[in-house]
Enzyme design. Structure first.
Site, mmCIF file in Angstrom:
data_model
loop_
_atom_site.group_PDB
_atom_site.id
_atom_site.type_symbol
_atom_site.label_atom_id
_atom_site.label_comp_id
_atom_site.label_asym_id
_atom_site.label_seq_id
_atom_site.Cartn_x
_atom_site.Cartn_y
_atom_site.Cartn_z
ATOM 1 N N TYR A 1 0.849 -1.190 0.000
ATOM 2 C CA TYR A 1 0.000 0.000 0.000
ATOM 3 C C TYR A 1 0.889 1.246 0.000
ATOM 4 C CZ TYR A 1 -3.616 3.353 1.464
ATOM 5 O OH TYR A 1 -4.481 4.410 1.527
ATOM 6 N N ASP B 1 9.193 2.869 0.193
ATOM 7 C CA ASP B 1 8.101 3.506 0.934
ATOM 8 C C ASP B 1 8.295 3.133 2.399
ATOM 9 O OD1 ASP B 1 5.825 4.203 2.239
ATOM 10 O OD2 ASP B 1 4.423 3.349 0.774
ATOM 11 N N LYS C 1 3.447 8.758 9.048
ATOM 12 C CA LYS C 1 3.247 8.122 10.354
ATOM 13 C C LYS C 1 4.220 8.643 11.428
ATOM 14 C CE LYS C 1 0.508 4.571 8.385
ATOM 15 N NZ LYS C 1 0.590 3.851 7.142
HETATM 16 C C1 LIG Z 1 -0.020 4.381 5.780
HETATM 17 C C2 LIG Z 1 0.791 4.152 4.587
HETATM 18 C C3 LIG Z 1 0.746 5.013 3.479
HETATM 19 C C4 LIG Z 1 -0.244 6.135 3.351
HETATM 20 O O1 LIG Z 1 -0.053 7.130 4.311
HETATM 21 P P1 LIG Z 1 -1.278 8.122 4.653
HETATM 22 O O2 LIG Z 1 -0.683 9.087 5.621
HETATM 23 O O3 LIG Z 1 -2.360 7.258 5.213
HETATM 24 O O4 LIG Z 1 -1.678 8.764 3.390
HETATM 25 C C5 LIG Z 1 1.645 4.802 2.458
HETATM 26 N N1 LIG Z 1 2.535 3.800 2.505
HETATM 27 C C6 LIG Z 1 2.590 2.944 3.540
HETATM 28 C C7 LIG Z 1 3.623 1.869 3.548
HETATM 29 C C8 LIG Z 1 1.717 3.075 4.608
HETATM 30 O O5 LIG Z 1 1.761 2.191 5.621
#
Ligand SMILES: *Cc1c(COP(=O)(O)O)cnc(C)c1O
Length: 430
Positions: A144, A239, A267
């Site tokens: 994601y 990411d 985060k």
């Molecule tokens: C949570 C998450 C996102 C998206 O971040 P948001 O602040 O919810 O837009 C992208 N990549 C990873 C790996 C995530 O865990």
């Protein structure tokens, strides 16, 4: 436990907010029942609107690595708020947090702050395309990267060259530029690259997957991606929205010893306020406006409250690096405790863990990618989830989520959790 007030609040919310929530994962669609409304939280605990106290294993889906309402973070925000909440002009604190982040993370010279992980990943891909002059990207099934169009692409019957969107509103054109690969399958990535010669701008990956449960990379996988990217002139984007400032000061790059070309954050970096960021070496970052031609902007980017929370959080982690080992140890303790109990009651399961990320899958097979993550018994998970909730333990309401361990959790909390797992395993037929 009673959830009367939460249910009433959820009912009211549904009248004016689609599905009653501002992010779909908060609804209990995957497990049934009504979501719990939080009143406040402190340290390792949530206090809900019905007066229940819960041990929290979501922690805002990752940011609260030191626990809720951590004093230095809260104080930083409160003090900053008194001086104005947004200016749309440069402030000193933006440079301070940028300097700190660049000093903590390997292999980056410059960083740009945005408002979410979604924005960070979306912007990182645009930068990669602008820098390489190529259009296509490779992403992995089950990873994601936020909800921007390019990432909402389904793994459709091996149709890797013509992915189909998995949300209405994402156009076929967009979907065609996103090539889907299998996590932990280097040969698969190589074949996709070979059939799209000189068309791929970047490979984006969660270096430790956290959005299909926790799936660590198999030995040699990330190293193999690095080599493929070098050979084919492709940028490697890690990411690290989930892993950044969680697995180590320098995130997965540091812990696993593999360098990315662009890194995205979210985060933890915001300490619970809306912050994302993307970073790279100077040569790449200088392609961004106003220095370069790749456009990216934000009215609230680098917002003083958000930067104050982020700076306080990163400062804590930088000054107390033993935290990373400490939460990894707690996670290992929890792993062992849960595994012992589930084995005792003959519950079929697999537990994945790396650092302070852990997930329990109700499947026998090892979970190494999206397909194997999907094998887990969801009915068992539902019983497990509600059983734990009734015993005051709050894990994510989906079988495809990682548990987030925080430094605020004590070994007593972990023992309470393991005891709750035993209660559930012994009374409910898992
Ligand atoms: C949570 C998450 C996102 C998206 O971040 P948001 O602040 O919810 O837009 C992208 N990549 C990873 C790996 C995530 O865990």
């Amino acid at each position: 436990m009673i959830y009367q007030r939460s249910s009433a609040l959820f009912k009211a919310a549904q009248n004016v907010i689609p599905g009653g929530v501002n992010s779909p994962v908060r609804a209990f669609k995957a497990v049934g029942g009504d979501p719990i409304f939080v009143k406040q939280a402190k340290g390792a605990y949530l206090y809900d609107e019905d007066g229940n106290k819960l041990i929290d294993y979501i922690n805002s889906w990752g940011p609260m690595i030191l626990g809720h309402a951590h004093e230095s973070v809260v104080n930083a925000v409160v003090e900053k708020a008194k001086k104005g909440t947004s200016f749309g002009m440069p402030t000193e604190i933006e440079t301070q947090i940028a300097e700190l982040a660049v000093s903590m993370v390997p292999n980056i010279d410059k960083i740009r702050f945005v408002n979410s992980g979604t924005e960070a990943c979306m912007s990182a891909v645009r930068l990669a395309r602008g820098y390489t002059g190529k259009d296509k990207i490779i992403k992995f099934a089950g990873c994601y990267h936020g909800h921007s169009d390019s990432f909402l692409i389904q793994a459709g019957s091996g149709a890797v060259t013509f992915g189909s969107p998995n949300s209405p509103g994402v156009t076929k054109g967009t979907a065609q530029d996103t090539l889907l690969a299998k996590y932990n399958d280097l040969a698969n990535v190589e074949s996709i690259i070979t059939s799209n010669t000189n068309e791929i701008a970047c490979i984006i990956i969660e270096p430790v997957a956290g959005n299909m449960g926790c799936i660590p990379p198999v030995k040699g996988f990330l190293e193999g991606l690095r080599a493929l990217c070098d050979t084919h002139n492709i940028l490697l984007i890690f990411d690290e929205v989930m892993t950044g400032f969680r697995l180590a000061k320098g995130g997965a790059q540091e812990l696993l010893g593999v360098n990315a070309d662009i890194v995205t954050f979210g985060k933890v970096i915001g300490g619970g306020l809306p912050v994302g960021a993307f970073a790279a070496r100077e040569e790449i970052m200088n392609h961004l406006a106003p220095l370069g031609p790749v456009y990216q902007a934000g009215t609230l980017s680098g917002n003083p409250l958000a930067m104050a929370a982020g700076l306080a959080m990163l400062t804590e982690l930088n000054d107390n690096p033993e935290i990373f080992k400490s939460i990894a140890n707690k996670t290992e303790y929890l792993h062992k405790g849960i595994a012992d109990v589930l084995n005792k009651y003959n519950v079929v399961h697999t537990i994945n863990r790396l650092g302070s990320m852990i997930s329990v899958h109700f499947a026998e097979e090892s979970v190494v990618d999206f397909d194997t993550a999907a094998i887990g018994n969801n009915d068992t998970f539902k019983k497990f989830f509600h059983g734990l909730l009734n015993n005051g333990i709050y894990i994510a309401p989906s079988a495809f989520e990682t548990w987030f361990i925080t430094e605020a959790l004590t070994y007593d909390d972990l023992d309470t959790t393991i005891a709750a797992v035993e209660k559930v395993a012994s009374t409910i037929n898992l």
